[in-house]
Design an enzyme around this catalytic site. Sequence first.
Site, short mmCIF file in Angstrom:
data_model
loop_
_atom_site.label_atom_id
_atom_site.label_comp_id
_atom_site.label_asym_id
_atom_site.label_seq_id
_atom_site.Cartn_x
_atom_site.Cartn_y
_atom_site.Cartn_z
N ASP A 157 0.86 -1.19 0.00
CA ASP A 157 0.00 0.00 0.00
C ASP A 157 0.90 1.24 0.00
OD1 ASP A 157 -1.98 1.88 0.22
OD2 ASP A 157 -2.63 1.29 2.24
N ASN B 24 10.70 -6.87 -8.62
CA ASN B 24 10.13 -5.55 -8.84
C ASN B 24 11.24 -4.51 -8.97
OD1 ASN B 24 9.99 -3.14 -6.75
ND2 ASN B 24 10.23 -5.02 -5.54
N PHE C 126 9.91 3.33 -6.02
CA PHE C 126 9.24 4.23 -5.07
C PHE C 126 8.19 5.11 -5.76
CE2 PHE C 126 13.12 4.55 -1.95
CZ PHE C 126 12.92 3.24 -1.57
N SER D 132 16.34 -0.39 -0.57
CA SER D 132 15.75 -0.77 -1.86
C SER D 132 16.84 -0.75 -2.93
CB SER D 132 14.63 0.19 -2.25
OG SER D 132 14.26 -0.03 -3.60
N ASN E 216 16.25 -0.25 -6.03
CA ASN E 216 15.66 0.39 -7.21
C ASN E 216 15.80 1.90 -7.26
OD1 ASN E 216 14.72 -2.14 -8.20
ND2 ASN E 216 13.07 -2.06 -6.71
N THR E 217 16.51 2.49 -6.31
CA THR E 217 16.81 3.92 -6.34
C THR E 217 18.32 4.07 -6.38
OG1 THR E 217 14.80 4.55 -5.13
CG2 THR E 217 16.63 6.11 -5.10
N LYS F 208 15.35 -0.15 7.89
CA LYS F 208 15.17 -1.38 7.11
C LYS F 208 16.44 -1.67 6.31
CE LYS F 208 11.80 -3.73 4.17
NZ LYS F 208 10.44 -3.64 3.59
N THR G 103 14.22 -8.39 6.25
CA THR G 103 15.05 -7.64 5.32
C THR G 103 14.21 -7.10 4.16
OG1 THR G 103 15.52 -9.56 3.92
CG2 THR G 103 17.01 -9.17 5.76
N ASN G 104 14.86 -6.29 3.33
CA ASN G 104 14.27 -5.83 2.08
C ASN G 104 14.44 -6.92 1.01
OD1 ASN G 104 13.21 -4.03 0.06
ND2 ASN G 104 14.03 -2.30 1.22
N THR H 71 4.71 -10.69 -0.71
CA THR H 71 4.66 -11.41 -1.98
C THR H 71 3.66 -12.55 -1.96
OG1 THR H 71 6.96 -10.81 -2.43
CG2 THR H 71 6.05 -12.67 -3.66
#
Length: 341
Positions: free
Chosen positions: A68, A114, A118, A181, A183-184, A215, A243-244, A320
């Site tokens: 979310d 994924n 963000f 993450s 992804n950044t 995290k 973990t992430n 997931t």
Amino acid sequence: MYPLLFRTVLARMDPETAHHAAMVVIRLAGVAPFAWIARPLTRPAPSSQVSALGLTFDSPFGVAAGFDKDVRAVRGLHALGFGHIEVGTITAIPQEGNPRPRLFRLIPDRAVINRMGFNNRGATEAARRLQRLRKRPQGAVIGVNIGKSRVVDVENATEDYVHSATLLAPLADYLVVNVSSPNTPGLRGLQAVETLRPLLVAVRDAAGRTPLLVKIAPDLPDDEVEAVARLAVEIGLSGIIATNTTISRDDLRTGAAVVESAGAGGLSGAPLAARALEVLRIVRAVVPEEFVVISVGGVETAADVRERLRAGATLVQGYTAFLYRGPLWGRQINRGLVADR
């Protein structure tokens, strides 16, 4: 019924499109009269309550950040039986995220890759939605996960995080600094202790009395996991989330061509379970008993949750497996935890 729906319909849809469709149903579950029906069927047993962070959690099992992102489904997720909902990751500046497609299923592995990046509407909009939730309390414990805005240079990350913390901490039951993450660009570099310390101290001060957690990534070497855990205790954080997602692609059942075509991004789901459990044990071994450790990664069943709790987790999160188990997943976990006793 849900496994059949997944095989025949959802598995054929673009994963992100399927997620948005599911969110419509989940949001409805939090609205009267549907919530009046759902919550009694999914409510955790009183014996499942956990006291942590100065809060009471109905169940040790909650929804991890990423599900979310924009504070849209808190009431629905609570109605479906989750003990807490961690919203976000939220950035100070609204951003679209990476180009689509950016979400990929690895069905043989019950996993997902994924590279969402963000995508969210920003801290100001998230604060408005949290304010509306607080005006009509629904009993859910709400964590808020914050990350670095993509357009902000790593050198200016602290100010960016502090801006989000200042807006969101007063509205959060707990706050999480996401520096893990994949992804950044440049984000994971912030996990190095020498750069992480001033960032966490600044956010801690901005968060005030709101419990603050950090995290971490599963890909950190063990000694760095220990170093971050000791740092978190030293500077007075309330906990760690471990973990992430992982950048590893080891030992997957999915064909190599399918994995390669998915490309870069964080892997979550069942393949992460062993490392997530290992990191949990490393963290718990070096932090005080009262220090909160939230375990996430590869959790799918009540037995998985029970294993994490026995290994020292205070709370457990999942995401997931929701894709593979469906909307009654929280209820399944809650009932299984009671049956396991």
